[in-house]
Design an enzyme around this catalytic site. Structure first.
Site, PDB file in Angstrom:
ATOM      1  N   MET A  26      -4.391  -0.749 -15.724  1.00 46.90           N
ATOM      2  CA  MET A  26      -4.878  -1.417 -17.048  1.00 46.90           C
ATOM      3  C   MET A  26      -4.072  -0.861 -18.319  1.00 46.90           C
ATOM      4  O   MET A  26      -4.451   0.500 -18.570  1.00 46.90           O
ATOM      5  CB  MET A  26      -6.292  -1.407 -17.242  1.00 46.90           C
ATOM      6  CG  MET A  26      -7.254  -2.219 -16.044  1.00 46.90           C
ATOM      7  SD  MET A  26      -8.822  -2.253 -16.609  1.00 46.90           S
ATOM      8  CE  MET A  26      -9.418  -0.434 -16.119  1.00 46.90           C
ATOM      9  N   CYS A 112       0.049  -9.153 -13.703  1.00 42.81           N
ATOM     10  CA  CYS A 112      -0.049  -9.549 -15.391  1.00 42.81           C
ATOM     11  C   CYS A 112       0.017 -10.851 -15.788  1.00 42.81           C
ATOM     12  O   CYS A 112       1.069 -11.412 -15.585  1.00 42.81           O
ATOM     13  CB  CYS A 112       0.715  -8.367 -16.149  1.00 42.81           C
ATOM     14  SG  CYS A 112       0.509  -8.300 -17.803  1.00 42.81           S
ATOM     15  N   HIS A 182      -6.060 -10.168  -6.809  1.00 50.23           N
ATOM     16  CA  HIS A 182      -6.836 -10.343  -7.873  1.00 50.23           C
ATOM     17  C   HIS A 182      -7.146 -11.959  -7.737  1.00 50.23           C
ATOM     18  O   HIS A 182      -6.149 -12.748  -7.735  1.00 50.23           O
ATOM     19  CB  HIS A 182      -6.441 -10.389  -9.350  1.00 50.23           C
ATOM     20  CG  HIS A 182      -7.387 -10.575 -10.297  1.00 50.23           C
ATOM     21  ND1 HIS A 182      -7.193 -10.041 -11.618  1.00 50.23           N
ATOM     22  CD2 HIS A 182      -8.489 -11.219 -10.514  1.00 50.23           C
ATOM     23  CE1 HIS A 182      -8.288 -10.668 -12.485  1.00 50.23           C
ATOM     24  NE2 HIS A 182      -9.109 -11.266 -11.577  1.00 50.23           N
TER      25      HIS A 182
END
Length: 381
Positions: A26, A112, A182
């Protein structure tokens, strides 16, 4: 809370990760101090990945980037996440990591969703260009030697442009060691609910390599449930550990069957907050800058506790450890862990327009116009 029948081991190349728990990269968060905290709570178990390092900045030896790739002596394996859009530059960065022994594991960022990344064709935008993805993975794996290369991605750009199954197959063919998915598209950012069914579909689609699930793991129980429901080989925890580095201790307990979950009082939370700020100051080399950098974490640590808005504002403008300690000492530190303190933290916006290069969606295979000029020149947040 039920546990798994046995504690699974995740293999990332030669590295055995047990329990199979990974700290998600992150930007601006998973620097060395935060990784230290998470690793301490886990007893050194798990895999803790650096924040995003851009390949161009690494090759050019950008000062900030060289600091970001510093690992504590106790960090093993050392795990770096790379971002890049130019295969040649990615290959150079990987070769530099190998030649200079900078890490033991390389993860590639294809997840991202922020505009500064996707407008360059990077992050979650890149897997749409299948040939470009293949070229980058080929250069990375080809230059990595014995270092395992993994990748983290999203489902796709939006519901009309899903890429994760194609990307998974390309990854297998190019020698990638493991994939983390994700369960959201780039358009969702962090909104809505993560699609765990997509994780299960990817696991079925690429049985040759481990698949890790990411998205909406707010507690150790969520991690166990994801493993059971999707059949994934491990979990990647991102926003769930913001202001909760002890979650990694909970995860170890959950996978090993101890069932001992941390429920710290506000006093205990305050002690972790001060330690986090101090570690940041030591890492940066300036106490004040460390405390200032820590400010972003204050609301996450205090979520659920009875702390008034004015006090939260005062804590969010502290600039020394002494000031931080003094402000925290005025709180009702005997407050027990509040019910409902677990749950979403960090950014939650969704249904965003994904900013892409002109004509990006016209052809999923044409890579014209993507070059080293599209590389970002800075790393981290």
């Amino acid at each position: 809370m039920t546990t798994l029948a046995q504690t699974p081991t995740l293999s990332i190349g030669p590295h055995a990760v047990q329990p199979p728990v990974v700290l998600a990269p992150m930007a601006g968060i998973t620097n060395a101090p935060f990784r230290t905290l998470c690793r301490e709570f886990s007893g050194g178990k798990g895999l803790f990945v650096s924040e995003m390092i851009t390949t161009r900045a690494l090759v050019e030896r950008n000062e900030k980037t060289m600091q970001l790739i510093h690992f504590d002596a106790s960090e093993r394996p050392r795990s770096i996440q790379l971002y890049g859009v130019d295969p040649v530059t990615v290959g150079k960065a990987v070769r530099m990591i190998v030649d200079e022994d900078l890490a033991d594991h390389i993860d590639l960022n294809f997840g991202c969703p922020v505009p500064k990344v996707t407008r360059k064709g990077g992050g979650s935008a890149l897997p749409y260009k299948r040939n470009l993805l293949r070229a980058i993975l080929g250069e990375a794996v080809g230059n990595a030697g014995d270092l395992p290369v993994t990748m983290k991605m999203r489902k796709g750009i939006d519901d009309d442009h899903l890429t994760y199954l194609d990307a998974g197959r390309i990854a297998v063919e190019e020698g990638v060691t493991a994939i983390a998915l994700h369960g959201r598209t780039a358009a969702q950012h962090y909104g809505g609910t993560a699609d765990w069914d997509a994780i299960a579909r990817l696991k079925d689609h690429v049985p040759e390599i481990p698949v890790l699930g990411n998205g909406d793991i707010w507690s150790a129980g969520d991690a166990l449930r994801m493993m059971r429901e999707t059949g994934c080989d491990g979990v990647v925890v991102g926003r769930g550990c913001l202001g909760r580095p002890w979650l990694f201790g909970d995860l170890v307990g959950a996978f090993e069957g101890s069932g001992a979950w941390a429920r710290p009082s506000l006093r205990e939370v305050a002690e972790v907050m001060v330690r986090h700020a101090r570690l940041l100051g030591e890492w940066i080399g300036d106490e004040s800058r460390g405390v200032i950098d820590f400010r972003k974490h204050v609301a996450w640590y205090l979520k659920g506790f009875a702390v008034g808005s004015e006090m939260r504002k005062r804590l969010a403008v502290t600039s020394s450890l002494e000031e931080l300690r003094a402000q925290l000492s005025t709180l009702d530190l005997e407050q027990p862990w509040p019910s409902g303190a677990d749950g979403p933290r960090g950014r939650t916006s969704g249904n965003n327009r994904v900013v892409l290069p002109d004509g990006w969606l016209k052809d999923p295979y044409d890579c014209a116009g993507v070059s080293e000029d599209a590389e970002l020149d800075t790393s981290g947040g």
